[in-house]
Design a protein around this motif. Sequence first.
Motif, short mmCIF file in Angstrom:
data_model
loop_
_atom_site.label_atom_id
_atom_site.label_comp_id
_atom_site.label_asym_id
_atom_site.label_seq_id
_atom_site.Cartn_x
_atom_site.Cartn_y
_atom_site.Cartn_z
N ASP A 43 25.71 55.27 -4.79
CA ASP A 43 26.64 54.32 -4.17
C ASP A 43 26.87 54.52 -2.68
N ASN A 44 26.91 55.73 -2.21
CA ASN A 44 27.33 55.99 -0.84
C ASN A 44 26.18 56.10 0.16
N GLN A 45 25.02 55.59 -0.21
CA GLN A 45 23.86 55.63 0.68
C GLN A 45 23.73 54.31 1.44
N ASN A 46 22.86 54.29 2.44
CA ASN A 46 22.67 53.08 3.26
C ASN A 46 21.86 52.01 2.54
N SER A 47 21.13 52.36 1.51
CA SER A 47 20.34 51.40 0.74
C SER A 47 20.86 51.35 -0.68
N TYR A 48 20.65 50.22 -1.32
CA TYR A 48 21.01 50.12 -2.74
C TYR A 48 19.87 49.59 -3.59
N ALA A 49 18.82 49.09 -2.96
CA ALA A 49 17.64 48.64 -3.71
C ALA A 49 16.72 49.84 -3.89
N ILE A 50 16.35 50.12 -5.14
CA ILE A 50 15.53 51.28 -5.46
C ILE A 50 14.19 50.81 -6.02
N GLY A 51 13.10 51.44 -5.55
CA GLY A 51 11.78 51.07 -6.02
C GLY A 51 11.10 52.13 -6.86
N SER A 52 11.50 53.40 -6.69
CA SER A 52 10.84 54.46 -7.44
C SER A 52 11.73 55.70 -7.53
#
Length: 176
Positions: A43-52
């Motif tokens: 939650d607290n990261q700059n990205s929220y879309a994960i690919g792997s």
Amino acid sequence: ITGGRISAITVNPDDHSEYYVASGHGNLWKTTNKGITFDPIFDNQNSYAIGSIAVDPTNTNIVWVGTGENNNQNNVIYGDGIYKSEDGGKSWKNMGLKTSEHIGGIEIDPDDHNIVYAAAMGSLRKGGGDRGIFKTTDGGKTWENVLKISEYTGCYEVHIDPRHSNILYAVAHQRM
């Protein structure tokens, strides 16, 4: 409640009740009770879309996450590189490849967990950026582009041959 497209699932090889589920549109989820409950751990990261996602087979507290959706369509969310956790997902550090936008594959060398490969697609709408297969030999401090095809061609997947860790297979794709 919708969590978005599921892009990857990785199981702890030492404890099958613990696994990670990545969403292209909504975070990284972890269960420690065979999927009865899940907690969002990114939650607290700059990205929220994960690919792997990849769990280190020699130290399952080390988890790698490639950001940016790993599918090639019109409505995709990009990321800001590759992240590493050394405490099972409690905290994260961005380890680089910030202009990759979409990391669809991560492989950890089974003989040396400091050697990690990342498949980076780059932008789907312009040239340049981090594209191809990247390799670190120091646990993510530095990266070398070991397969670069062109400014418009990136890689979506990378796999280590289970018999010979020095043999890799990659999926490349050009989009502009």
